[in-house]
Design a protein around this motif. Structure first.
Motif, PDB file in Angstrom:
ATOM      1  N   ILE A 184       0.882  -1.211   0.088  1.00  0.00           N
ATOM      2  CA  ILE A 184       0.024  -0.167   0.011  1.00  0.00           C
ATOM      3  C   ILE A 184       0.938   1.349  -0.110  1.00  0.00           C
ATOM      4  N   ALA A 185       1.845   1.271   0.968  1.00  0.00           N
ATOM      5  CA  ALA A 185       2.696   2.442   1.096  1.00  0.00           C
ATOM      6  C   ALA A 185       3.364   2.733  -0.207  1.00  0.00           C
ATOM      7  N   ARG A 186       3.882   1.764  -0.944  1.00  0.00           N
ATOM      8  CA  ARG A 186       4.725   1.842  -2.329  1.00  0.00           C
ATOM      9  C   ARG A 186       3.783   2.411  -3.318  1.00  0.00           C
ATOM     10  N   LYS A 187       2.492   1.876  -3.286  1.00  0.00           N
ATOM     11  CA  LYS A 187       1.806   2.144  -4.375  1.00  0.00           C
ATOM     12  C   LYS A 187       1.421   3.741  -4.183  1.00  0.00           C
ATOM     13  N   HIS A 188       1.308   4.222  -2.908  1.00  0.00           N
ATOM     14  CA  HIS A 188       1.021   5.711  -2.822  1.00  0.00           C
ATOM     15  C   HIS A 188       2.352   6.697  -2.663  1.00  0.00           C
ATOM     16  N   ASP A 189       3.322   5.920  -2.545  1.00  0.00           N
ATOM     17  CA  ASP A 189       4.681   6.563  -2.187  1.00  0.00           C
ATOM     18  C   ASP A 189       4.707   7.224  -1.067  1.00  0.00           C
ATOM     19  N   ILE A 190       4.382   6.591   0.075  1.00  0.00           N
ATOM     20  CA  ILE A 190       4.210   6.998   1.212  1.00  0.00           C
ATOM     21  C   ILE A 190       5.692   6.394   2.284  1.00  0.00           C
ATOM     22  N   TYR A 191       6.234   7.241   3.185  1.00  0.00           N
ATOM     23  CA  TYR A 191       7.037   6.653   4.034  1.00  0.00           C
ATOM     24  C   TYR A 191       6.457   5.856   5.201  1.00  0.00           C
ATOM     25  N   VAL A 192       6.982   5.000   5.634  1.00  0.00           N
ATOM     26  CA  VAL A 192       6.494   4.158   6.980  1.00  0.00           C
ATOM     27  C   VAL A 192       7.626   4.211   7.835  1.00  0.00           C
ATOM     28  N   PHE A 193       7.208   4.834   9.164  1.00  0.00           N
ATOM     29  CA  PHE A 193       8.200   4.527  10.156  1.00  0.00           C
ATOM     30  C   PHE A 193       7.604   3.792  10.992  1.00  0.00           C
ATOM     31  N   CYS A 194       8.323   2.731  11.397  1.00  0.00           N
ATOM     32  CA  CYS A 194       7.917   1.725  12.471  1.00  0.00           C
ATOM     33  C   CYS A 194       8.636   1.741  13.467  1.00  0.00           C
ATOM     34  N   ASP A 195       8.293   2.022  14.684  1.00  0.00           N
ATOM     35  CA  ASP A 195       8.720   2.007  16.038  1.00  0.00           C
ATOM     36  C   ASP A 195       8.856   0.621  16.454  1.00  0.00           C
ATOM     37  N   PRO A 198       9.785  -9.360   9.897  1.00  0.00           N
ATOM     38  CA  PRO A 198      10.747  -8.515   9.355  1.00  0.00           C
ATOM     39  C   PRO A 198      10.577  -7.082   9.715  1.00  0.00           C
ATOM     40  N   TRP A 199      11.931  -6.337   9.669  1.00  0.00           N
ATOM     41  CA  TRP A 199      11.991  -5.031   9.984  1.00  0.00           C
ATOM     42  C   TRP A 199      11.658  -4.316   8.753  1.00  0.00           C
ATOM     43  N   PHE A 200      10.965  -3.085   9.048  1.00  0.00           N
ATOM     44  CA  PHE A 200      10.323  -2.292   7.937  1.00  0.00           C
ATOM     45  C   PHE A 200      11.427  -1.621   7.212  1.00  0.00           C
ATOM     46  N   ALA A 201      12.799  -1.495   7.844  1.00  0.00           N
ATOM     47  CA  ALA A 201      13.952  -1.040   6.856  1.00  0.00           C
ATOM     48  C   ALA A 201      14.386  -1.928   5.978  1.00  0.00           C
ATOM     49  N   ASP A 202      14.244  -3.119   6.240  1.00  0.00           N
ATOM     50  CA  ASP A 202      14.657  -4.236   5.254  1.00  0.00           C
ATOM     51  C   ASP A 202      13.590  -4.334   4.239  1.00  0.00           C
ATOM     52  N   CYS A 203      12.388  -4.378   4.654  1.00  0.00           N
ATOM     53  CA  CYS A 203      11.674  -4.523   3.252  1.00  0.00           C
ATOM     54  C   CYS A 203      10.879  -3.430   2.781  1.00  0.00           C
ATOM     55  N   TYR A 204      11.198  -2.151   2.761  1.00  0.00           N
ATOM     56  CA  TYR A 204      10.742  -1.116   2.180  1.00  0.00           C
ATOM     57  C   TYR A 204      11.703   0.027   1.903  1.00  0.00           C
ATOM     58  N   GLU A 205      12.082   0.579   0.740  1.00  0.00           N
ATOM     59  CA  GLU A 205      12.860   1.325   0.377  1.00  0.00           C
ATOM     60  C   GLU A 205      12.581   2.664   0.960  1.00  0.00           C
ATOM     61  N   LYS A 206      11.344   3.001   1.508  1.00  0.00           N
ATOM     62  CA  LYS A 206      11.070   4.302   2.312  1.00  0.00           C
ATOM     63  C   LYS A 206      10.641   3.693   3.667  1.00  0.00           C
ATOM     64  N   GLY A 207      11.163   2.922   4.178  1.00  0.00           N
ATOM     65  CA  GLY A 207      10.701   2.228   5.498  1.00  0.00           C
ATOM     66  C   GLY A 207      12.008   2.686   6.688  1.00  0.00           C
ATOM     67  N   ILE A 208      11.510   3.117   7.625  1.00  0.00           N
ATOM     68  CA  ILE A 208      12.579   3.711   8.480  1.00  0.00           C
ATOM     69  C   ILE A 208      11.968   2.885   9.845  1.00  0.00           C
ATOM     70  N   SER A 209      13.042   1.934  10.494  1.00  0.00           N
ATOM     71  CA  SER A 209      13.046   1.011  11.707  1.00  0.00           C
ATOM     72  C   SER A 209      13.439   1.932  12.782  1.00  0.00           C
ATOM     73  N   LEU A 210      12.616   2.039  14.073  1.00  0.00           N
ATOM     74  CA  LEU A 210      13.312   2.611  15.122  1.00  0.00           C
ATOM     75  C   LEU A 210      13.792   1.294  16.291  1.00  0.00           C
ATOM     76  N   GLY A 211      14.839   1.424  16.517  1.00  0.00           N
ATOM     77  CA  GLY A 211      15.355   0.272  17.689  1.00  0.00           C
ATOM     78  C   GLY A 211      15.782   1.186  18.633  1.00  0.00           C
ATOM     79  N   VAL A 212      15.998   0.317  19.883  1.00  0.00           N
ATOM     80  CA  VAL A 212      16.339   0.935  21.292  1.00  0.00           C
ATOM     81  C   VAL A 212      17.034  -0.198  22.301  1.00  0.00           C
ATOM     82  N   MET A 213      17.717   0.304  23.005  1.00  0.00           N
ATOM     83  CA  MET A 213      18.304  -0.488  24.225  1.00  0.00           C
ATOM     84  C   MET A 213      17.310  -0.763  25.262  1.00  0.00           C
ATOM     85  N   SER A 214      16.436   0.151  25.264  1.00  0.00           N
ATOM     86  CA  SER A 214      15.676   0.671  26.838  1.00  0.00           C
ATOM     87  C   SER A 214      14.545  -0.668  26.961  1.00  0.00           C
TER      88      SER A 214
END
Ligand SMILES: Cc1ncc(COP(=O)(O)O)c(C=O)c1O
Length: 373
Positions: free
Chosen positions: A178-189, A203-219
């Protein structure tokens, strides 16, 4: 910049360091510096000799390599280390969004994930969770219907705080289509990744989408919030450059000692996550026995992943009033749904702490004393 109060942090500011029975925490059991250093031979000596100067803005290269190895397609150049998860949420939203952009956010969700967009002047639509027969669910068709011509970003939190819902591999793939079809970024916490109850890694969003952003943390899944080490991962190099330039205005760089400890912990990622998942599973067994004792009072859906669940309490008193009395009179902390602007008598319970059984016992004592059961 004007931004609304962060309700959850204001609430925790009142109680987190005074209430003796924390029954709502979203971070897993923590460790001492000693315990982290003990994970690796010679680490103690190296830590004591580590340098206290500035570090690289994008993060220690070795740390970025270790982080990138968590993903299938990321390289160290795809990673920017930040202070915890809160700094990268703030910086990313400010880098990407402009006034009048449209943003779709999963709901309920951690407040900063939509509030920073609000403060920039974006219009935010909620993609709301629904209560199905088998537990929580998100309707992907409804997500697509929310898209407008000016939609720039979809914000997700999976595994989700507060519901413990985690998107399946098929749902992630459908969102990417869906995001690719509409050219939308996806930020996944994705700060609760790594402690999936079914043992299946999504899967992590950063791996499976060129406009995907994955947020990770040690907390959270690692329980090492005191390190204040988080990161963003994305294939988008232009975005990486902008994030580095934004960080010049916020923390500039991370703490060297924290980066060192994060590296040790991540080298032993499997061991720490396994320990924390074991604690969650044991606590969930205790919780299930408890909730089964009171089926009329509670509607309990355990988490699919992560240490939190959102539980319905069938009572007349508003849940925020109940939680205020519970912490004042018994020292037991639960988080009411209104903190998430979510209507209904829900509270968040956390299963990641080692003293869970004791805190639950105090909660039960209170229910008995007040004749709720
Ligand atoms: C979903 C989510 N994202 C981000 C954060 C912020 O994490 P940190 O304290 O590491 O900045 C939290 C903290 O509760 C959270 O639950």
């Amino acid at each position: 910049m004007k931004i609304k109060d962060f309700k959850l942090e204001v609430f925790f500011g009142k109680h987190e360091f005074t209430a003796p029975y924390l029954l709502t925490q979203s971070d897993c059991a923590s460790m001492s510096i000693h315990e982290v250093l003990d994970l690796e031979q010679d680490a103690k000596e190296e830590f004591l000799n580590s340098w206290l100067g500035y570090t690289e803005v994008s993060g220690n290269p070795e740390l970025r390599k270790i982080i990138s190895d968590l993903y299938t397609t990321m390289t160290p150049e795809n990673i920017v280390v930040h202070a915890g998860a809160q700094e990268p949420i703030f910086n990313f939203m400010n880098v990407l969004l402009e006034k009048d952009d449209h943003v779709i956010s999963q709901f309920p969700i951690y407040q900063s994930l939509f509030e920073v967009a609000n403060s920039i002047g974006c219009e935010v639509s909620k993609w709301s969770i629904e209560q199905g027969e088998e537990g929580w669910l998100f309707d992907i068709n409804k997500l697509e219907k929310l898209i407008q011509p000016n939609t720039k970003l979809i914000v997700l939190n999976s595994p989700n705080n507060p519901t413990g819902y985690t998107l399946t591999k098929e749902e992630i793939e459908a969102i990417v289509v869906i995001a690719r079809k509409h050219d939308i970024y996806v930020f996944c916490d994705e700060v609760y990744k790594g402690v999936e109850l079914d043992g299946s890694k999504r899967p992590w969003f950063a791996d499976c989408y060129e406009k995907g952003i994955s947020l990770g943390v040690m907390s959270k899944s690692y329980g090492l919030a005191g390190l204040r080490i988080g990161w963003l991962a994305t294939q988008d190099n232009e975005l990486i450059e902008k994030l580095i330039k934004m960080k010049h205005y916020t923390s500039i760089c991370s703490s060297g000692p924290s980066e060192f400890l994060a590296m040790i912990a991540l080298k032993h990622s499997d061991q720490i996550l396994e320990r924390n998942l074991k604690i969650i599973k044991e606590n969930l067994k205790i919780a299930e026995v408890f909730f089964n004792r009171y089926p009329n009072l509670f509607e309990f859906n355990g988490p699919m992943a992560g240490p939190v669940a959102f539980i319905k309490m069938n009572m007349d008193m508003p849940i925020d009033e109940f939680c205020d009395k519970l912490v004042e009179e018994k020292g037991v902390l639960l988080l009411p749904a209104n903190i998430y602007a979510f209507s209904g008598n829900y509270f968040r319970m956390g299963f990641g702490r080692e003293n869970f059984a004791e805190s639950l016992e105090k909660f039960e004592e209170y229910l008995v004393e007040k004749k709720y059961v």
